[in-house]
Motif scaffolding. Structure first.
Motif, mmCIF file in Angstrom:
data_model
loop_
_atom_site.group_PDB
_atom_site.id
_atom_site.type_symbol
_atom_site.label_atom_id
_atom_site.label_comp_id
_atom_site.label_asym_id
_atom_site.label_seq_id
_atom_site.Cartn_x
_atom_site.Cartn_y
_atom_site.Cartn_z
ATOM 1 N N GLY A 25 38.511 -7.341 17.593
ATOM 2 C CA GLY A 25 39.022 -6.340 16.658
ATOM 3 C C GLY A 25 38.043 -6.050 15.541
ATOM 4 O O GLY A 25 37.953 -4.931 15.061
ATOM 5 N N GLN A 26 37.305 -7.045 15.118
ATOM 6 C CA GLN A 26 36.322 -6.842 14.051
ATOM 7 C C GLN A 26 35.074 -6.135 14.554
ATOM 8 O O GLN A 26 34.428 -5.393 13.815
ATOM 9 C CB GLN A 26 35.937 -8.184 13.435
ATOM 10 C CG GLN A 26 37.062 -8.848 12.666
ATOM 11 C CD GLN A 26 36.693 -10.258 12.233
ATOM 12 O OE1 GLN A 26 35.646 -10.776 12.615
ATOM 13 N NE2 GLN A 26 37.559 -10.872 11.442
ATOM 14 N N LYS A 27 34.728 -6.363 15.794
ATOM 15 C CA LYS A 27 33.505 -5.774 16.341
ATOM 16 C C LYS A 27 33.733 -4.406 16.982
ATOM 17 O O LYS A 27 32.783 -3.681 17.226
ATOM 18 C CB LYS A 27 32.892 -6.717 17.373
ATOM 19 C CG LYS A 27 32.345 -7.978 16.768
ATOM 20 C CD LYS A 27 31.657 -8.826 17.799
ATOM 21 C CE LYS A 27 31.125 -10.107 17.165
ATOM 22 N NZ LYS A 27 30.451 -10.942 18.151
ATOM 23 N N PRO A 40 34.913 -1.456 15.891
ATOM 24 C CA PRO A 40 34.369 -0.264 15.201
ATOM 25 C C PRO A 40 32.840 -0.189 15.271
ATOM 26 O O PRO A 40 32.275 0.904 15.375
ATOM 27 C CB PRO A 40 34.831 -0.429 13.752
ATOM 28 C CG PRO A 40 35.988 -1.347 13.815
ATOM 29 C CD PRO A 40 35.756 -2.241 14.986
ATOM 30 N N VAL A 41 32.191 -1.324 15.247
ATOM 31 C CA VAL A 41 30.722 -1.337 15.340
ATOM 32 C C VAL A 41 30.284 -0.878 16.725
ATOM 33 O O VAL A 41 29.352 -0.069 16.861
ATOM 34 C CB VAL A 41 30.173 -2.751 15.028
ATOM 35 C CG1 VAL A 41 28.673 -2.797 15.255
ATOM 36 C CG2 VAL A 41 30.532 -3.160 13.621
ATOM 37 N N GLU A 44 40.941 -11.306 17.454
ATOM 38 C CA GLU A 44 40.488 -11.041 16.098
ATOM 39 C C GLU A 44 38.996 -10.734 16.072
ATOM 40 O O GLU A 44 38.548 -9.848 15.352
ATOM 41 C CB GLU A 44 40.806 -12.238 15.201
ATOM 42 C CG GLU A 44 42.281 -12.456 14.980
ATOM 43 C CD GLU A 44 42.559 -13.728 14.207
ATOM 44 O OE1 GLU A 44 41.593 -14.359 13.745
ATOM 45 O OE2 GLU A 44 43.729 -14.089 14.069
ATOM 46 N N ILE A 45 38.225 -11.458 16.871
ATOM 47 C CA ILE A 45 36.778 -11.227 16.923
ATOM 48 C C ILE A 45 36.491 -9.847 17.525
ATOM 49 O O ILE A 45 35.691 -9.079 17.005
ATOM 50 C CB ILE A 45 36.086 -12.335 17.745
ATOM 51 C CG1 ILE A 45 36.228 -13.679 17.032
ATOM 52 C CG2 ILE A 45 34.624 -11.990 17.979
ATOM 53 C CD1 ILE A 45 35.749 -14.848 17.852
#
Length: 52
Positions: free
Chosen positions: A6-8, A10-11, A3-4
């Motif tokens: 996955g959130q990072k 795109p950045v 999850e972590i």
């Protein structure tokens, strides 16, 4: 953990794309900046070859 990441993701992809874009824009200036030096080195090498 996924999850972590996955959130990072795109950045990270955006930062890599930005870096590539900056390098792509800067590349022609670097090439033309060294062109005169390379021409001078070629000229000196041709002079040395003709002297032998």
């Amino acid at each position: 953990m996924m999850e972590i990441l996955g959130q990072k993701a795109p950045v990270i992809v955006a930062l890599i794309a930005l870096l590539i874009a900056i390098l792509w824009i800067a590349l022609p200036f670097a090439v033309f900046g060294i062109k005169s030096r390379l021409d001078r080195i070629i000229q000196l090498l041709e002079q040395q070859r003709s002297e032998k």
